[in-house]
Design an enzyme around this catalytic site. Structure first.
Site, PDB file in Angstrom:
ATOM      1  N   HIS A 227     -10.022  59.378  23.531  1.00  0.00           N
ATOM      2  CA  HIS A 227     -11.057  58.796  24.384  1.00  0.00           C
ATOM      3  C   HIS A 227     -10.883  57.323  24.674  1.00  0.00           C
ATOM      4  O   HIS A 227     -11.624  56.758  25.464  1.00  0.00           O
ATOM      5  CB  HIS A 227     -12.441  58.984  23.730  1.00  0.00           C
ATOM      6  CG  HIS A 227     -12.631  58.092  22.536  1.00  0.00           C
ATOM      7  ND1 HIS A 227     -12.112  58.381  21.301  1.00  0.00           N
ATOM      8  CD2 HIS A 227     -13.262  56.898  22.398  1.00  0.00           C
ATOM      9  CE1 HIS A 227     -12.416  57.421  20.445  1.00  0.00           C
ATOM     10  NE2 HIS A 227     -13.115  56.491  21.089  1.00  0.00           N
TER      11      HIS A 227
HETATM   12  C1  UD1 Z   1     -17.081  53.152  23.009  1.00  0.00           C
HETATM   13  C2  UD1 Z   1     -16.336  51.984  22.370  1.00  0.00           C
HETATM   14  C3  UD1 Z   1     -15.092  52.501  21.654  1.00  0.00           C
HETATM   15  C4  UD1 Z   1     -15.455  53.585  20.667  1.00  0.00           C
HETATM   16  C5  UD1 Z   1     -16.289  54.668  21.336  1.00  0.00           C
HETATM   17  C6  UD1 Z   1     -16.793  55.622  20.294  1.00  0.00           C
HETATM   18  C7  UD1 Z   1     -16.535  49.846  23.555  1.00  0.00           C
HETATM   19  C8  UD1 Z   1     -15.849  48.875  24.396  1.00  0.00           C
HETATM   20  N1  UD1 Z   1     -15.900  51.031  23.364  1.00  0.00           N
HETATM   21  O1  UD1 Z   1     -16.214  53.732  23.963  1.00  0.00           O
HETATM   22  O2  UD1 Z   1     -14.479  51.441  20.948  1.00  0.00           O
HETATM   23  O3  UD1 Z   1     -14.269  54.139  20.166  1.00  0.00           O
HETATM   24  O4  UD1 Z   1     -17.432  54.092  22.001  1.00  0.00           O
HETATM   25  O5  UD1 Z   1     -16.952  56.894  20.787  1.00  0.00           O
HETATM   26  O6  UD1 Z   1     -17.624  49.602  23.077  1.00  0.00           O
HETATM   27  N2  UD1 Z   1     -20.629  58.475  28.243  1.00  0.00           N
HETATM   28  C9  UD1 Z   1     -21.436  59.590  28.267  1.00  0.00           C
HETATM   29  N3  UD1 Z   1     -22.450  59.686  27.330  1.00  0.00           N
HETATM   30  C10 UD1 Z   1     -22.686  58.719  26.428  1.00  0.00           C
HETATM   31  C11 UD1 Z   1     -21.878  57.576  26.421  1.00  0.00           C
HETATM   32  C12 UD1 Z   1     -20.851  57.477  27.336  1.00  0.00           C
HETATM   33  O7  UD1 Z   1     -21.257  60.481  29.072  1.00  0.00           O
HETATM   34  O8  UD1 Z   1     -23.615  58.883  25.618  1.00  0.00           O
HETATM   35  C13 UD1 Z   1     -19.511  58.377  29.213  1.00  0.00           C
HETATM   36  C14 UD1 Z   1     -19.885  57.610  30.475  1.00  0.00           C
HETATM   37  O9  UD1 Z   1     -19.209  58.179  31.537  1.00  0.00           O
HETATM   38  C15 UD1 Z   1     -19.329  56.229  30.188  1.00  0.00           C
HETATM   39  C16 UD1 Z   1     -18.095  56.527  29.369  1.00  0.00           C
HETATM   40  O10 UD1 Z   1     -18.438  57.671  28.591  1.00  0.00           O
HETATM   41  O11 UD1 Z   1     -19.025  55.507  31.359  1.00  0.00           O
HETATM   42  C17 UD1 Z   1     -17.676  55.388  28.455  1.00  0.00           C
HETATM   43  O12 UD1 Z   1     -18.761  54.999  27.616  1.00  0.00           O
HETATM   44  P1  UD1 Z   1     -18.748  53.564  26.873  1.00  0.00           P
HETATM   45  O13 UD1 Z   1     -19.875  53.499  25.927  1.00  0.00           O
HETATM   46  O14 UD1 Z   1     -18.597  52.471  27.847  1.00  0.00           O
HETATM   47  O15 UD1 Z   1     -17.409  53.558  26.065  1.00  0.00           O
HETATM   48  P2  UD1 Z   1     -16.777  54.657  25.115  1.00  0.00           P
HETATM   49  O16 UD1 Z   1     -15.559  55.197  25.784  1.00  0.00           O
HETATM   50  O17 UD1 Z   1     -17.794  55.609  24.640  1.00  0.00           O
HETATM   51  N1  UDP Z   2     -16.739  62.733  15.448  1.00  0.00           N
HETATM   52  C1  UDP Z   2     -17.730  63.712  15.500  1.00  0.00           C
HETATM   53  N2  UDP Z   2     -17.622  64.694  16.425  1.00  0.00           N
HETATM   54  C2  UDP Z   2     -16.587  64.774  17.307  1.00  0.00           C
HETATM   55  C3  UDP Z   2     -15.572  63.774  17.238  1.00  0.00           C
HETATM   56  C4  UDP Z   2     -15.688  62.760  16.301  1.00  0.00           C
HETATM   57  O1  UDP Z   2     -18.690  63.679  14.711  1.00  0.00           O
HETATM   58  O2  UDP Z   2     -16.551  65.694  18.133  1.00  0.00           O
HETATM   59  C5  UDP Z   2     -16.870  61.624  14.473  1.00  0.00           C
HETATM   60  C6  UDP Z   2     -15.725  61.457  13.515  1.00  0.00           C
HETATM   61  O3  UDP Z   2     -15.914  62.226  12.357  1.00  0.00           O
HETATM   62  C7  UDP Z   2     -15.735  59.963  13.234  1.00  0.00           C
HETATM   63  C8  UDP Z   2     -16.344  59.356  14.464  1.00  0.00           C
HETATM   64  O4  UDP Z   2     -16.917  60.426  15.212  1.00  0.00           O
HETATM   65  O5  UDP Z   2     -16.581  59.666  12.129  1.00  0.00           O
HETATM   66  C9  UDP Z   2     -15.286  58.662  15.277  1.00  0.00           C
HETATM   67  O6  UDP Z   2     -15.835  58.228  16.477  1.00  0.00           O
HETATM   68  P1  UDP Z   2     -14.969  57.926  17.756  1.00  0.00           P
HETATM   69  O7  UDP Z   2     -13.653  58.591  17.666  1.00  0.00           O
HETATM   70  O8  UDP Z   2     -15.828  58.238  18.919  1.00  0.00           O
HETATM   71  O9  UDP Z   2     -14.849  56.325  17.715  1.00  0.00           O
HETATM   72  P2  UDP Z   2     -13.805  55.325  17.048  1.00  0.00           P
HETATM   73  O10 UDP Z   2     -13.746  55.602  15.598  1.00  0.00           O
HETATM   74  O11 UDP Z   2     -12.502  55.496  17.745  1.00  0.00           O
HETATM   75  O12 UDP Z   2     -14.369  53.988  17.377  1.00  0.00           O
END
Ligand code: UD1
Ligand code: UDP
Length: 382
Positions: A227
């Site tokens: 992601h």
């Molecule tokens: C964010 C963090 C990333 C982390 C991830 C955890 C930043 C810069 N990035 O990335 O470091 O690894 O969270 O999962 O803070 N969206 C949904 N539903 C939601 C949230 C997001 O559909 O509840 C979709 C939207 O299309 C949105 C995209 O995901 O534009 C990205 O969401 P965003 O919160 O900006 O960044 P993440 O990729 O989730």
């Molecule tokens: N995770 C979860 N369900 C999923 C995928 C990930 O509960 O379908 C959990 C996973 O166990 C870990 C956390 O989400 O604790 C990691 O989050 P993510 O990969 O979104 O963010 P990152 O760690 O890269 O910031």
């Protein structure tokens, strides 16, 4: 210097004493990994009837990235949700900053605790420090040395404005010291994800049966997550990684289960042909994901938290990025950083499958949350 965790009783931070009264803590969080990694801290704060409140930025808002964790882990509900939602980096951060500031001005906590490297972390730390509120950064000192990553910018800034830096490992602490940060602000505590696994793995084993739901056999599948912005914002790179996953599935005749974050789901759904060998599912709850991880033959991921969990659970990992801020996993022999080239992903998977999995977990003993709360309590009462 050998690896050692701070005994809480030895911690003193005279520069930041609170003058009177009971300490009030605000936990600022906004995304899936922050909720999971703050869960052990929230549980202790609740059990101790501490004066605290959770401020949710609303960066994550879809049920499966947010509320599911509060429900399943039975976490205290946030007192506030800013519903900042998705947007550009500036839009997200600006909305959060102004919202957090208002609440902090009203609530006047003594401490703000943030965890990790998301935009919510940066906003929480920045809003607090400008109001003269001390910031504790959980998971401090991680560096990928790649400033094209938004997460790297967020962590560097948060570490440099924080008052208490809770490094998960000695390596992370040394990185902070190398950047000229005052030693007295840094504490090696372990990573709270070990606490979360310790708290929930057994319950996860008992409470859910994700294998039956998706017709999977333990040890007969690979698990993938993907992601990160650097992989999803570049279609060629994303497609190449998917080819690597399909290639791995074909080589070992095992399916790759891929719970797709909404950010990558859109891309997968737009492909003309679905990638072969991949079982794409919606994101799952934490218990189900722990069950999938702990029974996978191999994990392929660009997630930070998932690299750590694979290492802690003794499951071999291939990282689908060009670098990692978790080099401890590579040093332990638990992880290979494969990049995005399909052939190299298959080759790395092959190498990892041949490795023994008896490495030592570098992320601590599962008592990081207690340590962190003891450190701030003792410092305040000193
Ligand atoms: C964010 C963090 C990333 C982390 C991830 C955890 C930043 C810069 N990035 O990335 O470091 O690894 O969270 O999962 O803070 N969206 C949904 N539903 C939601 C949230 C997001 O559909 O509840 C979709 C939207 O299309 C949105 C995209 O995901 O534009 C990205 O969401 P965003 O919160 O900006 O960044 P993440 O990729 O989730
Ligand atoms: N995770 C979860 N369900 C999923 C995928 C990930 O509960 O379908 C959990 C996973 O166990 C870990 C956390 O989400 O604790 C990691 O989050 P993510 O990969 O979104 O963010 P990152 O760690 O890269 O910031």
């Amino acid at each position: 210097m050998t690896e050692s965790f701070y005994p809480a009783t030895l911690v003193r931070e005279p520069a930041f004493r609170r003058k009177t009264g009971r300490m009030k803590i605000s936990v600022v969080l906004g995304t899936r990994p922050e909720i999971i990694k703050m869960a052990p801290l929230l549980k202790i704060l609740e059990a101790k009837k501490a004066d605290f409140f959770t401020l949710h930025t609303g960066q994550h808002y879809s049920y499966e990235l947010d509320k599911v964790f509060f429900d399943q882990l039975e976490l205290p509900r946030p007192r506030y949700n800013l519903e900042a939602g998705s947007g550009t980096h500036a839009e997200e951060t600006a909305k959060m900053l102004t919202g957090i500031e208002k609440i902090l001005l009203n609530e006047r906590p003594d401490f703000v605790l943030v965890e990790g490297d998301t935009n919510s972390v940066l906003a929480g730390a920045l809003a607090a420090v400008k109001l003269g509120i001390r910031v504790g950064h959980v998971e401090a000192g991680l560096r990928s040395y790649d400033r094209t990553m938004p997460e790297e910018i967020n962590r560097v800034i948060t570490d440099h404005i924080g008052s208490y830096l809770f490094a998960p490992t000695l390596k992370a602490k040394q990185i902070l010291l190398g950047e000229g940060i005052y030693q007295g602000k840094t504490f090696v505590t372990g990573n709270t994800i070990v606490d979360a696994i310790r708290l929930y793995l057994e319950t996860a084993r008992q409470k859910v049966d994700i294998h039956r739901q998706f017709h999977l056999t333990p040890q007969k599948y690979f698990l993938a997550t993907l992601h990160r912005q650097e992989n999803t914002d570049n279609r060629d790179r994303f497609t190449s990684i998917l080819e690597g996953l399909s290639g791995t599935a074909a080589q070992f005749k095992l399916p790759v289960v891929y719970p797709a974050h909404p950010r990558s789901r859109k891309l997968v759904d737009s492909l003309k042909k679905p990638p072969k060998g991949l079982k794409i599912i919606d994101p799952v709850d934490f218990f189900s994901f722990l069950q999938l991880e702990s029974n996978a033959r191999l994990i392929l991921t660009d997630s930070g938290g998932v690299q750590e969990e694979a290492c802690i659970l003794h499951i071999p990992c291939v990282t689908l990025r060009d670098n990692t801020e978790r080099p401890e996993t590579v040093d332990a022999g638990a992880n290979i950083v494969a990049g995005a080239a399909a052939e190299y992903i298959v080759e790395s998977a092959t190498k990892m499958l041949e490795r023994k999995t008896d490495w030592t977990n570098p992320f601590g003993d599962g008592h990081a949350a207690e340590r962190i709360l003891n450190i701030i309590t003792e410092a305040e009462n000193d």
